[in-house]
Design a protein around this motif. Structure first.
Motif, PDB file in Angstrom:
ATOM      1  N   LEU A 110       0.876  -1.171   0.000  1.00  0.00           N
ATOM      2  CA  LEU A 110       0.000   0.000   0.000  1.00  0.00           C
ATOM      3  C   LEU A 110       0.912   1.218   0.000  1.00  0.00           C
ATOM      4  O   LEU A 110       1.741   1.379   0.897  1.00  0.00           O
ATOM      5  CB  LEU A 110      -0.889   0.015   1.244  1.00  0.00           C
ATOM      6  N   CYS A 111       0.808   2.039  -1.020  1.00  0.00           N
ATOM      7  CA  CYS A 111       1.678   3.202  -1.106  1.00  0.00           C
ATOM      8  C   CYS A 111       0.867   4.418  -1.533  1.00  0.00           C
ATOM      9  O   CYS A 111      -0.213   4.291  -2.112  1.00  0.00           O
ATOM     10  CB  CYS A 111       2.832   2.961  -2.072  1.00  0.00           C
ATOM     11  N   GLY A 112       1.393   5.585  -1.233  1.00  0.00           N
ATOM     12  CA  GLY A 112       0.671   6.796  -1.595  1.00  0.00           C
ATOM     13  C   GLY A 112       1.359   8.054  -1.123  1.00  0.00           C
ATOM     14  O   GLY A 112       2.533   8.040  -0.741  1.00  0.00           O
ATOM     15  N   LYS A 113       0.587   9.148  -1.143  1.00  0.00           N
ATOM     16  CA  LYS A 113       1.134  10.466  -0.820  1.00  0.00           C
ATOM     17  C   LYS A 113       0.168  11.234   0.074  1.00  0.00           C
ATOM     18  O   LYS A 113      -1.057  11.135  -0.091  1.00  0.00           O
ATOM     19  CB  LYS A 113       1.364  11.287  -2.101  1.00  0.00           C
ATOM     20  N   TYR A 114       0.733  11.981   0.986  1.00  0.00           N
ATOM     21  CA  TYR A 114      -0.010  12.995   1.732  1.00  0.00           C
ATOM     22  C   TYR A 114       0.354  14.348   1.112  1.00  0.00           C
ATOM     23  O   TYR A 114       1.530  14.685   0.974  1.00  0.00           O
ATOM     24  CB  TYR A 114       0.381  12.994   3.209  1.00  0.00           C
ATOM     25  N   TRP A 115      -0.670  15.108   0.728  1.00  0.00           N
ATOM     26  CA  TRP A 115      -0.427  16.413   0.123  1.00  0.00           C
ATOM     27  C   TRP A 115      -0.196  17.436   1.237  1.00  0.00           C
ATOM     28  O   TRP A 115      -1.038  17.602   2.118  1.00  0.00           O
ATOM     29  CB  TRP A 115      -1.623  16.821  -0.738  1.00  0.00           C
ATOM     30  N   LEU A 116       0.948  18.106   1.187  1.00  0.00           N
ATOM     31  CA  LEU A 116       1.332  19.036   2.245  1.00  0.00           C
ATOM     32  C   LEU A 116       1.675  20.400   1.661  1.00  0.00           C
ATOM     33  O   LEU A 116       2.216  20.498   0.559  1.00  0.00           O
ATOM     34  CB  LEU A 116       2.550  18.510   3.019  1.00  0.00           C
ATOM     35  N   ASP A 117       1.378  21.443   2.431  1.00  0.00           N
ATOM     36  CA  ASP A 117       1.827  22.791   2.108  1.00  0.00           C
ATOM     37  C   ASP A 117       3.177  22.972   2.787  1.00  0.00           C
ATOM     38  O   ASP A 117       3.257  23.213   3.989  1.00  0.00           O
ATOM     39  CB  ASP A 117       0.816  23.823   2.615  1.00  0.00           C
ATOM     40  N   CYS A 118       4.237  22.817   2.029  1.00  0.00           N
ATOM     41  CA  CYS A 118       5.591  22.841   2.598  1.00  0.00           C
ATOM     42  C   CYS A 118       6.162  24.255   2.695  1.00  0.00           C
ATOM     43  O   CYS A 118       7.320  24.421   3.089  1.00  0.00           O
ATOM     44  CB  CYS A 118       6.510  21.970   1.757  1.00  0.00           C
ATOM     45  N   SER A 119       5.370  25.257   2.339  1.00  0.00           N
ATOM     46  CA  SER A 119       5.893  26.627   2.338  1.00  0.00           C
ATOM     47  C   SER A 119       6.124  27.160   3.746  1.00  0.00           C
ATOM     48  O   SER A 119       6.982  28.012   3.962  1.00  0.00           O
ATOM     49  CB  SER A 119       4.938  27.553   1.573  1.00  0.00           C
ATOM     50  N   ARG A 120       5.330  26.699   4.715  1.00  0.00           N
ATOM     51  CA  ARG A 120       5.486  27.162   6.093  1.00  0.00           C
ATOM     52  C   ARG A 120       5.337  25.964   7.025  1.00  0.00           C
ATOM     53  O   ARG A 120       4.353  25.826   7.737  1.00  0.00           O
ATOM     54  CB  ARG A 120       4.428  28.239   6.418  1.00  0.00           C
ATOM     55  N   MET A 121       6.318  25.091   7.006  1.00  0.00           N
ATOM     56  CA  MET A 121       6.232  23.852   7.768  1.00  0.00           C
ATOM     57  C   MET A 121       6.686  24.066   9.209  1.00  0.00           C
ATOM     58  O   MET A 121       7.654  24.768   9.473  1.00  0.00           O
ATOM     59  CB  MET A 121       7.079  22.774   7.101  1.00  0.00           C
ATOM     60  N   HIS A 122       5.962  23.443  10.137  1.00  0.00           N
ATOM     61  CA  HIS A 122       6.354  23.486  11.543  1.00  0.00           C
ATOM     62  C   HIS A 122       7.721  22.813  11.685  1.00  0.00           C
ATOM     63  O   HIS A 122       7.993  21.807  11.015  1.00  0.00           O
ATOM     64  CB  HIS A 122       5.308  22.759  12.389  1.00  0.00           C
ATOM     65  N   PRO A 123       8.602  23.340  12.560  1.00  0.00           N
ATOM     66  CA  PRO A 123       9.938  22.732  12.695  1.00  0.00           C
ATOM     67  C   PRO A 123       9.913  21.270  13.113  1.00  0.00           C
ATOM     68  O   PRO A 123      10.845  20.528  12.815  1.00  0.00           O
ATOM     69  CB  PRO A 123      10.629  23.615  13.746  1.00  0.00           C
ATOM     70  N   LEU A 124       8.863  20.836  13.807  1.00  0.00           N
ATOM     71  CA  LEU A 124       8.752  19.419  14.153  1.00  0.00           C
ATOM     72  C   LEU A 124       8.700  18.574  12.890  1.00  0.00           C
ATOM     73  O   LEU A 124       9.328  17.510  12.807  1.00  0.00           O
ATOM     74  CB  LEU A 124       7.511  19.181  15.002  1.00  0.00           C
TER      75      LEU A 124
END
Length: 319
Positions: A110-124
């Protein structure tokens, strides 16, 4: 909200996309870099994953891999050298040609992607390594194992409500993968910050109610320590002073609300602790280099799709 939930919610876009795939014999497929986080769960058999610039990783049944920064990688049925990796078939092209059910193959993933807004990512999230490999071991990561079992069950049968259950189980899988990494890692500042009772108490307070009129005195009282103690421990572990972190987090929350809701700037200002839309707009432009209105328009353009399964319950089946 706790810090991990907030860190994920601030960057997550739409629904995860996923495919249930089966392979046998000699095979080697490539997934190019992308904006978001990739994942793979081995449901049957075994395979090898080679991230761009990294060494091959052997994966067995129950193993989980998270690629938090969308690192390109190759997945194959045998150890992958640099020469073989260059000849790998693009995953989308390979997927389009499949005509068999995954459960009939030697290896099932089972494989896939989570779509993320990487422009302002939390440091964690930013400090997660390129590859998080969570091997299946007896007695370890019980919540993650349970989520994988539930996912496998939903994929095996076309049960009522599966179209709701699967995306939510995938979101749960994302949380459990990050949580499992935090429980094992000896690197990174944020597992230490959340493990420190003083810093964790202050972070919980700020994330529970970012709009409250926080001061260093009030936050220190919430954490049960003196102002100097809080300032010293928080700054050392988080990387910025408590009030500076609060200002930054309020603006990150404002950006998420601009991206995800139709609320007015005045309403958002009230929700994140600014006294007026003007005050928020001024701080927002100073932090992001653009106005809230332009940010909202740009966010609408770059949002990931609210992805649906590729076929049925995620299996690339062509009847």
């Amino acid at each position: 909200m706790d810090v991990v939930s907030d860190a994920i919610s601030a960057v997550r876009l739409g629904r995860p996309s996923f495919s249930r795939v089966g392979m046998k014999g000699s095979w080697c497929v490539r997934l190019d870099p992308y904006v978001g986080a990739g994942f793979a769960v081995v449901l049957k058999g075994g395979c090898w994953l080679r991230p761009d610039g990294g060494a091959p990783i052997s994966l067995g049944v129950g193993d989980t891999v998270l690629l938090p920064h969308g690192t390109g990688h190759v997945i194959a049925g045998s150890p992958v050298g640099a020469a073989a990796a260059k000849k790998a078939v693009p995953f989308e092209l390979w997927l389009a040609g499949q005509r068999v059910r995954p459960e009939h193959e030697e290896t099932e993933i089972l494989c896939g992607k989570y779509w993320l807004d990487c422009s302002r990512m939390h440091p964690l999230m930013a400090e997660l390594p390129e590859v998080v490999h969570l091997p299946s071991r007896v007695g370890s990561h019980l919540e993650l194992r349970a989520a994988i079992d539930l996912l496998a069950g939903e994929l095996d049968e076309r049960r009522p409500g599966a179209c709701v259950a699967l995306p939510n189980l995938l979101d749960l899988l994302f949380v459990y993968m990050i949580r499992s990494w935090m429980s094992e890692t000896t690197a990174g500042a944020w597992p230490g910050a959340l493990g420190d009772p003083v810093t964790a108490a202050a972070l919980r307070a700020l994330h529970s109610d970012p709009a409250a009129p926080w001061s260093l005195d009030r936050l220190a009282a919430e954490a049960g320590v003196s102002r100097p103690t809080l300032a010293r421990r928080f700054t050392a572990l988080v990387g910025r002073p408590p009030m500076a972190y609060l200002t930054w987090w309020r603006l990150i929350r404002a950006a998420a609300l601009l991206r995800d809701t139709p609320e007015t700037l005045a309403a958002i200002a009230g929700r994140v602790g600014y006294g007026s839309p003007y005050a928020l707009s001024h701080a927002f432009e100073r932090e992001f280099g653009t106005t809230p209105g332009r940010y909202r328009a740009q966010a609408a353009d770059r949002s990931g799709p609210a992805a649906e399964p590729s076929a049925g319950l995620g299996a690339p089946v062509r009847q």
